[in-house]
Design an enzyme around this catalytic site. Structure first.
Site, PDB file in Angstrom:
ATOM      1  N   LYS A   1       0.964  -1.232  -0.123  1.00  0.00           N
ATOM      2  CA  LYS A   1      -0.154   0.549   0.209  1.00  0.00           C
ATOM      3  C   LYS A   1       0.799   1.255   0.138  1.00  0.00           C
ATOM      4  O   LYS A   1       0.696   2.186  -0.560  1.00  0.00           O
ATOM      5  CB  LYS A   1      -0.630   0.428   1.433  1.00  0.00           C
ATOM      6  CG  LYS A   1      -1.184   1.642   1.801  1.00  0.00           C
ATOM      7  CD  LYS A   1      -2.325   1.407   2.700  1.00  0.00           C
ATOM      8  CE  LYS A   1      -1.181   1.548   3.335  1.00  0.00           C
ATOM      9  NZ  LYS A   1      -1.591   3.160   4.571  1.00  0.00           N
ATOM     10  N   ASN A   2       1.835   1.321   0.895  1.00  0.00           N
ATOM     11  CA  ASN A   2       2.324   2.944   1.294  1.00  0.00           C
ATOM     12  C   ASN A   2       3.800   2.629  -0.296  1.00  0.00           C
ATOM     13  O   ASN A   2       4.028   3.861  -0.430  1.00  0.00           O
ATOM     14  CB  ASN A   2       3.042   2.742   2.330  1.00  0.00           C
ATOM     15  CG  ASN A   2       2.425   2.550   3.281  1.00  0.00           C
ATOM     16  OD1 ASN A   2       1.351   3.168   3.611  1.00  0.00           O
ATOM     17  ND2 ASN A   2       3.034   1.869   4.635  1.00  0.00           N
TER      18      ASN A   2
ATOM     19  N   CYS B   1      -3.255  13.054  13.491  1.00  0.00           N
ATOM     20  CA  CYS B   1      -3.816  11.916  13.187  1.00  0.00           C
ATOM     21  C   CYS B   1      -4.100  11.124  14.430  1.00  0.00           C
ATOM     22  O   CYS B   1      -3.047  11.243  14.981  1.00  0.00           O
ATOM     23  CB  CYS B   1      -3.661  11.302  11.794  1.00  0.00           C
ATOM     24  SG  CYS B   1      -2.214  10.585  12.405  1.00  0.00           S
TER      25      CYS B   1
ATOM     26  N   ARG C   1       1.613  14.562  13.111  1.00  0.00           N
ATOM     27  CA  ARG C   1       2.321  14.493  12.309  1.00  0.00           C
ATOM     28  C   ARG C   1       3.395  15.323  10.995  1.00  0.00           C
ATOM     29  O   ARG C   1       2.528  15.677  10.381  1.00  0.00           O
ATOM     30  CB  ARG C   1       1.366  13.135  10.977  1.00  0.00           C
ATOM     31  CG  ARG C   1       1.708  12.157  11.783  1.00  0.00           C
ATOM     32  CD  ARG C   1       0.873  10.649  11.962  1.00  0.00           C
ATOM     33  NE  ARG C   1       1.980  10.357  10.206  1.00  0.00           N
ATOM     34  CZ  ARG C   1       1.068   8.943   9.439  1.00  0.00           C
ATOM     35  NH1 ARG C   1      -0.233   8.730   9.993  1.00  0.00           N
ATOM     36  NH2 ARG C   1       1.357   8.715   8.290  1.00  0.00           N
TER      37      ARG C   1
ATOM     38  N   ASP D   1       4.702  -0.291  12.133  1.00  0.00           N
ATOM     39  CA  ASP D   1       3.340  -0.565  11.486  1.00  0.00           C
ATOM     40  C   ASP D   1       3.602  -2.143  12.117  1.00  0.00           C
ATOM     41  O   ASP D   1       2.241  -2.209  11.495  1.00  0.00           O
ATOM     42  CB  ASP D   1       4.028  -0.204  10.181  1.00  0.00           C
ATOM     43  CG  ASP D   1       3.227   1.343   9.369  1.00  0.00           C
ATOM     44  OD1 ASP D   1       3.386   2.128   9.727  1.00  0.00           O
ATOM     45  OD2 ASP D   1       3.607   0.997   8.103  1.00  0.00           O
TER      46      ASP D   1
ATOM     47  N   ARG E   1      -8.774  -0.195   5.080  1.00  0.00           N
ATOM     48  CA  ARG E   1      -7.858   0.933   4.173  1.00  0.00           C
ATOM     49  C   ARG E   1      -6.582   0.767   4.114  1.00  0.00           C
ATOM     50  O   ARG E   1      -6.114   1.407   3.106  1.00  0.00           O
ATOM     51  CB  ARG E   1      -7.408   2.360   5.019  1.00  0.00           C
ATOM     52  CG  ARG E   1      -8.992   3.445   5.678  1.00  0.00           C
ATOM     53  CD  ARG E   1      -8.130   4.523   7.260  1.00  0.00           C
ATOM     54  NE  ARG E   1      -6.561   4.656   6.485  1.00  0.00           N
ATOM     55  CZ  ARG E   1      -6.251   6.133   6.569  1.00  0.00           C
ATOM     56  NH1 ARG E   1      -6.739   6.656   7.864  1.00  0.00           N
ATOM     57  NH2 ARG E   1      -5.975   6.871   5.889  1.00  0.00           N
TER      58      ARG E   1
HETATM   59  C1  EPZ Z   1       5.128   6.583   6.706  1.00  0.00           C
HETATM   60  O1  EPZ Z   1       3.802   7.509   6.932  1.00  0.00           O
HETATM   61  C2  EPZ Z   1       3.583   5.612   6.447  1.00  0.00           C
HETATM   62  N1  EPZ Z   1       2.868   5.860   5.436  1.00  0.00           N
HETATM   63  C3  EPZ Z   1       3.581   5.102   7.562  1.00  0.00           C
HETATM   64  O2  EPZ Z   1       2.918   4.040   7.754  1.00  0.00           O
HETATM   65  C4  EPZ Z   1       4.308   4.443   8.510  1.00  0.00           C
HETATM   66  O3  EPZ Z   1       4.442   4.109  10.569  1.00  0.00           O
HETATM   67  C5  EPZ Z   1       5.636   5.525   8.634  1.00  0.00           C
HETATM   68  O4  EPZ Z   1       6.033   5.659   7.488  1.00  0.00           O
HETATM   69  C6  EPZ Z   1       6.861   5.065   9.384  1.00  0.00           C
HETATM   70  O5  EPZ Z   1       7.415   3.703   8.969  1.00  0.00           O
HETATM   71  C7  EPZ Z   1       2.809   5.943   4.191  1.00  0.00           C
HETATM   72  O6  EPZ Z   1       3.872   5.542   3.480  1.00  0.00           O
HETATM   73  C8  EPZ Z   1       1.581   6.270   3.313  1.00  0.00           C
HETATM   74  P1  EPZ Z   1       7.796   9.327   8.054  1.00  0.00           P
HETATM   75  P2  EPZ Z   1       5.039   9.156   6.947  1.00  0.00           P
HETATM   76  O7  EPZ Z   1       7.966  10.784   7.862  1.00  0.00           O
HETATM   77  O8  EPZ Z   1       6.235   9.432   5.613  1.00  0.00           O
HETATM   78  C9  EPZ Z   1       8.499  12.938  12.002  1.00  0.00           C
HETATM   79  C10 EPZ Z   1       0.354   2.857   7.950  1.00  0.00           C
HETATM   80  O9  EPZ Z   1      -0.363   2.436   8.969  1.00  0.00           O
HETATM   81  N2  EPZ Z   1       8.222  13.754  10.464  1.00  0.00           N
HETATM   82  O10 EPZ Z   1       8.872   8.224   7.705  1.00  0.00           O
HETATM   83  O11 EPZ Z   1       4.227   9.810   8.019  1.00  0.00           O
HETATM   84  C11 EPZ Z   1       7.849  11.736  12.058  1.00  0.00           C
HETATM   85  O12 EPZ Z   1       6.930  12.673  12.915  1.00  0.00           O
HETATM   86  C12 EPZ Z   1       1.201   4.229   8.645  1.00  0.00           C
HETATM   87  O13 EPZ Z   1       0.683   1.820   6.630  1.00  0.00           O
HETATM   88  C13 EPZ Z   1       9.079  14.960  10.839  1.00  0.00           C
HETATM   89  O14 EPZ Z   1       9.236  15.741  12.594  1.00  0.00           O
HETATM   90  O15 EPZ Z   1       6.378   8.718   7.978  1.00  0.00           O
HETATM   91  C14 EPZ Z   1       7.604  11.031  12.393  1.00  0.00           C
HETATM   92  O16 EPZ Z   1       7.656  10.965  13.491  1.00  0.00           O
HETATM   93  C15 EPZ Z   1       0.887   4.979   9.155  1.00  0.00           C
HETATM   94  N3  EPZ Z   1       8.690  16.069  10.250  1.00  0.00           N
HETATM   95  C16 EPZ Z   1       8.778  10.302  11.768  1.00  0.00           C
HETATM   96  O17 EPZ Z   1       9.367  11.515  10.891  1.00  0.00           O
HETATM   97  C17 EPZ Z   1       8.390  15.748   8.760  1.00  0.00           C
HETATM   98  O18 EPZ Z   1       8.266  16.468   7.883  1.00  0.00           O
HETATM   99  C18 EPZ Z   1       9.097   9.643  10.822  1.00  0.00           C
HETATM  100  O19 EPZ Z   1       7.956  10.059   9.532  1.00  0.00           O
HETATM  101  C19 EPZ Z   1       8.195  14.075   8.104  1.00  0.00           C
HETATM  102  C20 EPZ Z   1       7.740  12.922   9.456  1.00  0.00           C
END
Ligand code: EPZ
Length: 430
Positions: free
Chosen positions: A22-23, A117, A122, A305, A397
């Site tokens: 999915k991702n 969320c 996030r 995840d 989802r």
């Molecule tokens: C992706 O989310 C996935 N979603 C998430 O899967 C997954 O949990 C996550 O990566 C971590 O592996 C998709 O791919 C659509 P991140 P993403 O940016 O990209 C911080 C599921 O269940 N951060 O890697 O949003 C953030 O707060 C979902 O399938 C910032 O501070 O995650 C977090 O602590 C849920 N600033 C960390 O980085 C930013 O600009 C990692 O988030 C971006 C992120």
């Protein structure tokens, strides 16, 4: 509102096929609009998030043709609207990938700012920092991110946190920026690599995906391609833990075992037998499971995840386990629900302390988010008696035909939508 109703106690046994990731698909579908030629994408998972994103892509004017449930053709030549509607971002955060894709192709994009969320706050500051470094002016206006540039140019970008979304979004925009971009401290997740491979098959020049330094040489145009998405490592891992928690014997097929190594290592640590094949993994849990500690980390660490799924399994293991969440602050919302099923789980800060119990008992619980919802289903499968999981819209989802796949492994689970159907199920299973 639909629910899952589950009669627990059957060990899961058999073989199950895993869908596309999915991702990875969410990013690849967005990137597909970056050419005016037709893109064919295969191995799409048939899940709600993907279907919503396809609607968003059609809404901005691209042609979307669903060839069959796992294949789609996209043609971005007819895009007439560079502004994505709030309706989509509200349903699926990942529509922010259209920001990087539209900005790269048209040098202009408007996408509503995603709110918080249910797994925590996030921020997307790293995405915006990347776009600015590429020469875009980025403003927040009336709740939307407006990114515009005369020209995008390559840049040297150091991410402050390892972010999957920021790495992918910047990679997309930089693919069509003039000159060379280097992303340091990049995310290394398999889906980052898959998106890079997809963009390269469209004519982009991206090197180093899968390491923490990604180098991109911008190109003027991208072109048609046909591409098959990698298997979903989280769906696979979920079935692996379902096998473990129910004392079962399950072979998950159509996977890349290398992507599952962190999950496999933990399963072996708690007493499962895991056998790897070229594109399958067999998990057996013939003995009582035992405790472990686990901390979620960016890839190749243990994935966030997969955190609720291991916690549910540890709730039935011998001894005390500690599960630490280091990526999202609000990912233990299922703990109270699990306690209602008899688990001994206490959350302190970003850790859950779990004292294994001999058995869980069925109860009425609510899915707080996608992965926690799937984990509560695992708990229901392992528990004594009947469990009802509410709010399964979250689970839908990201899991294709979840209940059918579980049933094919011997689970007694049904998707229902009324109290009457729940009663009927209870009467039938006794
Ligand atoms: C992706 O989310 C996935 N979603 C998430 O899967 C997954 O949990 C996550 O990566 C971590 O592996 C998709 O791919 C659509 P991140 P993403 O940016 O990209 C911080 C599921 O269940 N951060 O890697 O949003 C953030 O707060 C979902 O399938 C910032 O501070 O995650 C977090 O602590 C849920 N600033 C960390 O980085 C930013 O600009 C990692 O988030 C971006 C992120």
């Amino acid at each position: 509102m639909e629910q899952y109703v589950i009669k627990g106690g059957n060990p899961l046994v058999g073989e199950v096929d895993i869908a596309g990731a999915k991702n990875a698909a969410l990013a690849i579908l967005s990137a597909a609009i970056m050419t005016d030629e037709t893109i064919l994408i295969e191995n799409l998972p048939d899940v709600r998030d993907i279907n919503v994103l396809l609607e968003a892509i059609a809404e901005i004017g691209a042609q979307v043709e669903r060839v069959d449930k796992s294949t789609v053709k996209i043609n971005g030549s007819t895009i007439g609207n560079l502004s994505v509607d709030y309706e989509f971002i509200k349903k699926i955060r990942a529509s922010y990938y259209l920001l990087g894709a539209l900005l790269g192709k048209y040098k202009h994009a408007e996408v509503p700012l995603p709110g918080g969320c249910n797994i925590g706050s996030r921020p997307i500051d790293q995405h915006l920092k990347g776009f600015r470094a590429l020469g875009a002016e980025v403003d927040i206006r009336h709740g939307a991110i407006v990114a515009k540039a005369e020209n995008l140019h390559g840049s040297h970008i150091f991410l402050d946190v390892v972010s999957v979304g920021a790495t992918i979004n910047i990679m997309m925009a930089a693919s069509m920026a003039a000159g060379r971009t280097i992303i340091e401290n990049a995310a290394r997740e398999p889906h980052v690599v898959d998106v890079a491979n997809f963009l390269n098959s469209m004519g982009a020049n991206i090197k180093g995906a899968g390491t923490d330094v990604i180098r991109i040489r911008g190109v003027e145009k991208l072109h048609r391609t046909e591409y098959s998405i990698i298997p979903d490592q989280i769906e696979a891992g979920t079935f692996m833990f379902a096998a473990a928690a129910t004392g079962g014997d399950v072979t998950v097929r159509n996977v890349i075992p290398k992507h599952l190594e962190a999950t496999t290592a933990k399963l072996e640590e708690i007493g499962c037998e895991v056998e790897e094949f070229d594109d399958a993994v067999r998990v057996r849990a013939p003995h009582k499971l035992h405790r472990t500690h686990v901390k979620t980390l960016p890839y190749p660490g243990y994935p966030t995840d997969m955190q609720p799924q291991i916690a549910v399994t540890l709730a039935l293991a011998e001894g005390t386990s500690i599960v630490t969440e280091s990526i999202f602050e609000n990912r233990f919302k299922y703990a109270d629900e699990l306690s209602r099923m008899g688990a001994n789980i206490k959350v302190e800060g970003n850790s859950a302390i779990i004292d294994g119990v001999k058995k869980l008992t069925g109860a009425r619980v609510s899915a707080p988010d996608l992965r926690a919802g799937a984990a509560l289903v695992i708990a229901g499968l392992a528990a004594e008696g009947v469990t009802v999981v509410d709010d399964i819209v979250y689970i839908q989802r990201g899991y294709e035909n979840f209940e059918e796949k579980l049933r094919s492994l011997g689970a007694e689970i049904e998707r229902v939508s009324s109290e009457k159907e729940i009663q009927k199920f209870r009467l039938r299973v006794g």
